[in-house]
Design an enzyme around this catalytic site. Sequence first.
Site, PDB file in Angstrom:
ATOM      1  N   ASP A 227      -7.032  29.524 -20.008  1.00 15.41           N
ATOM      2  CA  ASP A 227      -6.338  30.589 -19.274  1.00 15.41           C
ATOM      3  C   ASP A 227      -5.269  31.212 -20.166  1.00 15.41           C
ATOM      4  OD1 ASP A 227      -7.855  29.492 -17.291  1.00 15.41           O
ATOM      5  OD2 ASP A 227      -6.194  28.990 -15.957  1.00 15.41           O
TER       6      ASP A 227
ATOM      7  N   ASP B  57      -7.511  23.024 -11.749  1.00 14.98           N
ATOM      8  CA  ASP B  57      -8.880  23.508 -11.962  1.00 14.98           C
ATOM      9  C   ASP B  57      -9.380  23.256 -13.380  1.00 14.98           C
ATOM     10  OD1 ASP B  57      -6.849  25.514 -12.491  1.00 14.98           O
ATOM     11  OD2 ASP B  57      -8.444  26.951 -12.868  1.00 14.98           O
ATOM     12  N   HIS B  58      -8.535  22.638 -14.207  1.00 17.63           N
ATOM     13  CA  HIS B  58      -8.945  22.302 -15.575  1.00 17.63           C
ATOM     14  C   HIS B  58      -8.948  20.799 -15.847  1.00 17.63           C
ATOM     15  CE1 HIS B  58      -8.800  26.486 -17.260  1.00 17.63           C
ATOM     16  NE2 HIS B  58      -8.137  26.643 -16.124  1.00 17.63           N
TER      17      HIS B  58
ATOM     18  N   HIS C 123     -13.722  32.102 -16.311  1.00 24.16           N
ATOM     19  CA  HIS C 123     -12.629  31.970 -15.340  1.00 24.16           C
ATOM     20  C   HIS C 123     -12.646  33.173 -14.390  1.00 24.16           C
ATOM     21  CE1 HIS C 123      -8.567  30.998 -13.772  1.00 24.16           C
ATOM     22  NE2 HIS C 123      -8.914  29.764 -14.137  1.00 24.16           N
TER      23      HIS C 123
ATOM     24  N   HIS D 188      -3.319  22.457 -15.227  1.00 19.21           N
ATOM     25  CA  HIS D 188      -3.590  22.952 -13.881  1.00 19.21           C
ATOM     26  C   HIS D 188      -4.827  22.241 -13.328  1.00 19.21           C
ATOM     27  CE1 HIS D 188      -1.207  26.982 -14.341  1.00 19.21           C
ATOM     28  NE2 HIS D 188      -0.435  25.951 -14.063  1.00 19.21           N
TER      29      HIS D 188
ATOM     30  N   HIS E 285      -4.717  23.014 -20.521  1.00 23.93           N
ATOM     31  CA  HIS E 285      -3.451  22.876 -19.800  1.00 23.93           C
ATOM     32  C   HIS E 285      -3.707  22.039 -18.554  1.00 23.93           C
ATOM     33  CE1 HIS E 285      -5.405  26.286 -17.856  1.00 23.93           C
ATOM     34  NE2 HIS E 285      -4.554  26.195 -16.841  1.00 23.93           N
TER      35      HIS E 285
END
EC number: 3.1.26.11
Length: 308
Positions: free
Chosen positions: A210, A65-66, A268, A63, A61
């Site tokens: 996530d 942090d990815h 995570h 976000h 996805h």
Amino acid sequence: MSLRVTFLGTSGAVPTTRRNTSAVFLRREGDRMLFDCGEGTQRQMMRFGTGFAVSKAFITHLHGDHILGLPGLLQTMDFNDREEPLSVYVPSGKQAELRDLIDTAAGAPSFPVHVNGVSDGQVVVDADDYEIRAFETDHDARSLGYALIEASRKGRFDRERAEELGVPVGPKFQQLHAGEAVELEDGTVVEPEQVVGDPRPGRRVVYTGDTRPTDRTVTVAENADLLIHDATFATDNADRAARTAHSTAAEAADIASRADARRLALVHISSRYAGDPSPIEREADDAFGGEAFVPEDGDTVDIPFPDE
């Protein structure tokens, strides 16, 4: 045939001095793949010796942090005179957003970067003896997980039984193991099923990114050799996990148990456990009959065949 997973980033949304943001490197013989690419991933690849020769990157996805490590990684690949194309996979409908990030922060790399939209259930990679399949997860953004699923292997060849049936050592052994019937000098026909066992399962590695715990993950991760699952919080923060669309370690362990997975990697991890992830690991151990562990950044796991 080797199958190896290296954990490049195991922290939650906030990196710590011990853990980087999300990234997993997978190597299957000569195929090298990256799953998510949080900020600083390229430095982790340098630290842990994976190299940059990835051919595919699978993003769960969009976000930060990815994905925020992707522009820097592409820029470094470009500086190193990369020519080979890179295929990047994102949830369907998010291609333009990722392309904007790449174009803004990395410029236009001189090598081809193909950004592909992916939907639930889609076979993203269809190789001769394995596939990578996307599956829908439950997060607060459009999100997917990915499963590497190997094809079944031939059954074991029973040499002793073949010799009892009069099959001479040599090419006829190979023919039988390849599924071909053979005729002996006396006219007797030996069928493959007489000397070859049942097909043996290949390996399965599942990465959720996530997510909340879902039945879909249970289905995809059935008999997985390694399930890499969101375990952001311990149960004392279950309300926060639900509110932020993440999972607790106990919830991840329940998914692994229901799927009958062999090993569970808890990733995570919230920065609140930066100094001591033992509550996460202990909670999963209590709920899962297999091996549950919190990997450190840089840890590498070899995935043997189920019958080894």
